[in-house]
Scaffold this active site. Structure first.
Site, PDB file in Angstrom:
ATOM      1  N   ASP A 166       0.937  -1.219  -0.154  1.00  0.00           N
ATOM      2  CA  ASP A 166       0.143  -0.143   0.034  1.00  0.00           C
ATOM      3  C   ASP A 166       0.837   1.488  -0.011  1.00  0.00           C
ATOM      4  OD1 ASP A 166      -1.860   2.014   0.718  1.00  0.00           O
ATOM      5  OD2 ASP A 166      -3.120   0.587   1.605  1.00  0.00           O
ATOM      6  N   HIS A 197      -2.822  -0.139  -2.726  1.00  0.00           N
ATOM      7  CA  HIS A 197      -4.135   0.480  -2.168  1.00  0.00           C
ATOM      8  C   HIS A 197      -5.136   0.289  -3.052  1.00  0.00           C
ATOM      9  CE1 HIS A 197      -6.145   3.213   0.562  1.00  0.00           C
ATOM     10  NE2 HIS A 197      -6.319   4.070  -0.758  1.00  0.00           N
TER      11      HIS A 197
END
Length: 228
Positions: A166, A197
């Site tokens: 992420d 993400h």
């Protein structure tokens, strides 16, 4: 499929998108928005949860900035707008609005879950620590590592989906979350290796069909168990 309703919160009235199931299972969900407002992605998610039997409500949490924000993640200009909204957003006020949404749903449903994505992932975590929700699911929440002290024995059942790569939640943040929440037996955390993400955002840059399918299956199993 859905319609719009008005929810009266302590600070004023705001709109919410509501998707009503054809075959109701007696449970409701607060679906918590990303930084793009109550857009098609969020409405489609609510419709998908309604198809599973849940009454799904997406409150407009950006109403204090500007009611009815509805943009996409498809252009640099919209990303700039989204980050601008994110910067202006008051997280604590957002939780007040989520509690108002829960109170609205309690008029018709005893059992209510929450599920949030991105900014909504952080809010889903805080919904578990601060509100009267029955259970909550967080997809790639940003900034949870700064609020670990909020987790306690009082925290509602919580499922965290974390992407190992992420770009908004680095490895140190992930390690802090793992360490800081490991003693809370009602909190489960799944890390999705190699994913970035918003891996579950259909049409998004980092969408991963297999990762999204696994996370969504875990979410539905978790709600089936905690909202029974």
């Amino acid at each position: 499929m859905g319609e719009h309703v008005t929810i009266n919160g302590p600070d004023g009235a705001f709109m919410a998108y509501i998707a009503t199931p054809a075959q109701a299972n007696g449970r409701a969900l607060v679906v918590i928005q990303e930084i793009f407002g109550v857009n098609k992605v969020m409405r489609d998610l609510a419709d998908a949860y309604a198809a599973e039997g849940y009454l799904a409500v997406v409150p407009d949490l950006f109403w204090r900035i500007q009611p009815g924000i509805d943009i996409t993640d498809q252009t640099p200009e919209e990303w700039q707008q989204a980050f601008d909204y994110f910067g202006k957003f008051d997280v604590d006020k957002g939780i007040v609005d989520i509690q108002a949404t829960i109170d609205y749903l309690r008029q018709s449903h005893q059992t209510i879950g929450a599920v949030g994505y991105c900014l909504g992932g952080l809010l889903a975590y805080l919904t578990a620590t601060r509100t009267t929700i029955n259970a909550s699911v967080s997809y790639y929440g940003v900034g949870i590592q700064d609020r670990l002290a909020e987790a306690s024995a009082e925290t509602k059942p919580l499922l965290l989906h974390v992407a190992s790569e992420d770009s908004f939640v680095n490895k140190d943040a992930q390690a802090a979350m793992k360490a800081g929440l490991s003693d809370q037996t009602q909190i489960q955390m799944h890390v999705y290796e190699g994913l970035d993400h918003a891996f579950a955002r259909v049409g998004g840059q980092h969408y991963d069909a297999a990762g999204a399918k696994l996370a969504n299956e875990r979410t539905m199993d978790f709600f089936a168990e905690t909202l029974s």
